[in-house]
Design a protein around this motif. Structure first.
Motif, PDB file in Angstrom:
ATOM      1  N   VAL A   3       0.832  -1.204   0.000  1.00 20.16           N
ATOM      2  CA  VAL A   3       0.000   0.000   0.000  1.00 20.16           C
ATOM      3  C   VAL A   3       0.866   1.254   0.000  1.00 20.16           C
ATOM      4  CG1 VAL A   3      -1.687   1.338   1.327  1.00 20.16           C
ATOM      5  CG2 VAL A   3      -1.981  -1.135   1.053  1.00 20.16           C
ATOM      6  N   ALA A   4       2.032   1.190   0.649  1.00 15.45           N
ATOM      7  CA  ALA A   4       2.933   2.344   0.660  1.00 15.45           C
ATOM      8  C   ALA A   4       3.348   2.731  -0.755  1.00 15.45           C
ATOM      9  CB  ALA A   4       4.162   2.045   1.512  1.00 15.45           C
ATOM     10  N   GLY A   5       3.450   1.752  -1.646  1.00 15.86           N
ATOM     11  CA  GLY A   5       3.780   2.042  -3.035  1.00 15.86           C
ATOM     12  C   GLY A   5       2.656   2.768  -3.744  1.00 15.86           C
ATOM     13  N   VAL A   6       1.424   2.351  -3.478  1.00 16.28           N
ATOM     14  CA  VAL A   6       0.266   3.045  -4.057  1.00 16.28           C
ATOM     15  C   VAL A   6       0.232   4.489  -3.558  1.00 16.28           C
ATOM     16  CG1 VAL A   6      -2.246   3.049  -4.284  1.00 16.28           C
ATOM     17  CG2 VAL A   6      -1.006   0.860  -4.197  1.00 16.28           C
ATOM     18  N   GLU A   7       0.472   4.671  -2.272  1.00 17.55           N
ATOM     19  CA  GLU A   7       0.485   6.014  -1.690  1.00 17.55           C
ATOM     20  C   GLU A   7       1.594   6.862  -2.319  1.00 17.55           C
ATOM     21  OE1 GLU A   7      -1.591   7.418   0.226  1.00 17.55           O
ATOM     22  OE2 GLU A   7      -2.770   5.794   1.107  1.00 17.55           O
ATOM     23  N   TYR A   8       2.724   6.251  -2.631  1.00 19.40           N
ATOM     24  CA  TYR A   8       3.820   6.978  -3.277  1.00 19.40           C
ATOM     25  C   TYR A   8       3.345   7.556  -4.615  1.00 19.40           C
ATOM     26  CZ  TYR A   8       8.354   8.018  -5.384  1.00 19.40           C
ATOM     27  OH  TYR A   8       9.414   8.664  -5.989  1.00 19.40           O
ATOM     28  N   MET A   9       2.649   6.720  -5.403  1.00 22.56           N
ATOM     29  CA  MET A   9       2.182   7.171  -6.713  1.00 22.56           C
ATOM     30  C   MET A   9       1.153   8.290  -6.569  1.00 22.56           C
ATOM     31  SD  MET A   9       4.016   5.330  -8.742  1.00 22.56           S
ATOM     32  CE  MET A   9       3.333   5.171 -10.392  1.00 22.56           C
TER      33      MET A   9
END
Length: 544
Positions: free
Chosen positions: A89-95
């Protein structure tokens, strides 16, 4: 108030009228006939990429946008499952956080299949509960491609729960079911799937259309299905969209959805139906806040030189001119690095394959322009009791190494990469993004892999005998660089040219390589855990 006079293209009403378009506070205030004027340019709604993984451009969203707007793209339907497989989820938040700095209208989805399968090692997982939380976020517009179509067909509770969560709040569900036909396709679509971008034959697309599924016609850097499917645009109005799925930076520099529009019109497809697929249907399907060149709409539109070439002169988003004459005023945004990568040095001994008394070798056959592969049975070339690459028959060694924790390398063999020397490696290896490499010798493969390891992600090319050791670092999740499209495209182009000088006939060797670990697409692929039969959905023996 800003204004422009041009031939205004009304897609819905199939009209082209000289008019003055005036906007204020980011919205169109009026569209009035331009009596007695004969403008030479055309205004039309901006283009929408109906399915793309921004990560595959090797650019962060803000840098992707700075090039995409030059080609008239004002919005994308973006699946962030590549970075999701690395960072969760942290990757989605990064985008989401990076994209927020750009006016381009990114519609991100909630990744539905992280990890894609249990037959590989990913960097993270996104649970059903996390998917439900993401879907509740107003910044998330849909459930990303449900790649686990066997799970849908066999009633997997998690798969069905994710689809149900999207349906409950009225958000569409993207599909991903390459080769699915007939009753199985109808059952998959009937479970709540609304789109599919994986059709590689028209008959397959027709089965899915009959079940009520919209078809996103894909033309990316590796998978190219436009020629097989473009006639559907005129035959099934309102049921087709255009997408790139995965597009490398060198090709993004040349064009985007505008190139597909040009090709479809040149092929004789009705202009208004082509523009409907490129501009309207994605907006309607995904409920995008993208203007359609009507009074009261957001001032999102483009000016082109003609309705044959579609060279983009200017692009506006929310009334802001974001591109003009091939340049953009959009500023560069500081890129923060985020990664999960455990580097280690791979040695040649790890890649040895004992021949034993085997008579047959399973070989992956890569197909240029497709994600599907074939499974071949070949006689192994054996030297000193070990199976080795055979450049005369174009049977090379393929290797996948876990990037998240120390583990033995997985080894297989592949045909159609065509190189006669050297090796190439990448930390872009769908969908778990371990390090994947193909080469003509263990020495070169190890050199290429270790270049990627040393950079904690990237693309590389190595030939020990020739002193070649080139790498394009990808410090953002091992997927994206921090530079501009021009900078990354130049570095990527150098690697691409090197591999083609070694003999590869593939249009996009690195993109093709990245999909050789994508287990959900048949027939034969390689994960960090071993050779995988995508038809049977189980591991396969390399030698028999």
């Amino acid at each position: 108030m800003p204004a422009v006079i041009a031939n205004v293209v009304d897609i819905a009403n199939r009209k082209i009228t000289p008019a003055e378009v005036v906007w204020e506070n980011g919205r169109i205030a009026s569209i009035t006939p331009a009596e007695g004027q004969k403008p030479t340019t055309y205004l039309l709604p901006g283009f929408v990429d109906a399915h793309v993984h921004i990560e595959s451009s090797m650019l962060v969203p803000t840098e992707f946008a700075r090039t995409a707007v030059l080609h008239g793209t004002v919005a994308t339907v973006s699946d962030p499952h590549e970075i999701g497989n690395v960072l969760g989820v942290a990757g989605v938040e990064y985008m989401l956080a990076n994209a927020a700095h750009s006016p381009l209208k990114f519609c991100f989805g909630a990744p539905s299949c992280v990890p894609a399968t249990t037959f590989e090692t990913a960097g993270a997982s996104i649970t059903t509960a996390e998917v439900e939380t993401l879907l509740a976020d107003p910044r998330i517009g849909y459930l990303s491609e449900m790649m686990n179509f066997p799970g849908i067909l066999h009633g997997d509770p998690d798969c069905l729960a994710k689809v149900a969560a999207a349906k409950t709040i009225g958000k569409p569900v993207d599909g991903h079911a390459p080769g699915l036909r007939g009753e199985a396709a109808a059952a998959y679509v009937g479970a709540g799937i609304t789109t599919d971008h994986e059709c590689f034959t028209k008959d397959e697309a027709l089965d899915k259309l009959a079940a009520g599924c919209k078809i996103s016609i894909r033309e990316g850097s590796a998978a190219r299905n436009f020629d097989a499917l473009y006639t559907l645009i005129g035959e099934y109005p309102g049921m087709t969209m255009l997408c790139s799925d995965d597009k490398h930076p060198d090709e993004l520099l040349l064009g985007h959805i505008n190139l597909l529009v040009r090709r479809a019109v040149a092929a004789g497809i009705d202009l208004f139906e082509v523009l409907r697929a490129a501009c309207l249907t994605p907006v309607q399907h995904y409920s995008l806040d993208v203007g359609q060149l009507k009074v009261g709409d957001p001032a999102d539109f483009i000016e082109v030189d003609s309705l044959e070439e579609f060279n983009v002169l200017r692009t506006w988003i929310d009334g802001e001119c974001v591109a003009e004459d091939g340049t953009t005023p959009l500023p560069r945004i500081e890129v923060h690095e985020a990664n999960q990568f455990e580097s280690r040095q791979v040695v040649a001994e790890e890649l040895a394959v004992a021949a034993g008394d085997a008579k047959s070798l399973k070989v992956i056959e890569a197909i240029d322009g497709q994600l599907v592969t074939n499974c071949l049975a070949e006689s192994p070339k054996v030297v000193d009791g070990k199976v080795v690459p055979d450049t005369e028959r174009d049977i090379l060694k393929l290797v996948v190494v876990n990037r998240y924790s120390p583990a033995p390398a997985a080894v297989a063999f592949i045909k159609n990469f065509g190189i006669k020397q050297g090796a190439l490696a990448s930390s872009v290896a769908h969908d778990s993004h371990n390090v994947i490499a193909v080469g003509t010798s263990d020495e070169d493969i190890v050199a290429a892999i270790n270049l990627v390891m040393d950079s904690r992600g990237g693309l590389s090319a190595a030939s020990v005998a020739d002193g070649v050791a080139e790498v394009l670092p990808l410090p953002v999740a091992g997927l994206m660089a921090t530079g501009t499209c021009a900078e990354v495209g130049e570095a990527y182009g150098k690697l691409d040219r090197q591999v083609k000088e070694w003999g590869s006939p593939l249009r996009a060797p690195y993109m093709t390589l990245s999909f050789m670990a994508l287990l959900v697409i048949p027939a034969l692929k390689l994960s960090d855990l071993g050779l995988f039969d995508g038809g049977k959905f189980e591991f396969a023996d390399l030698l028999t």
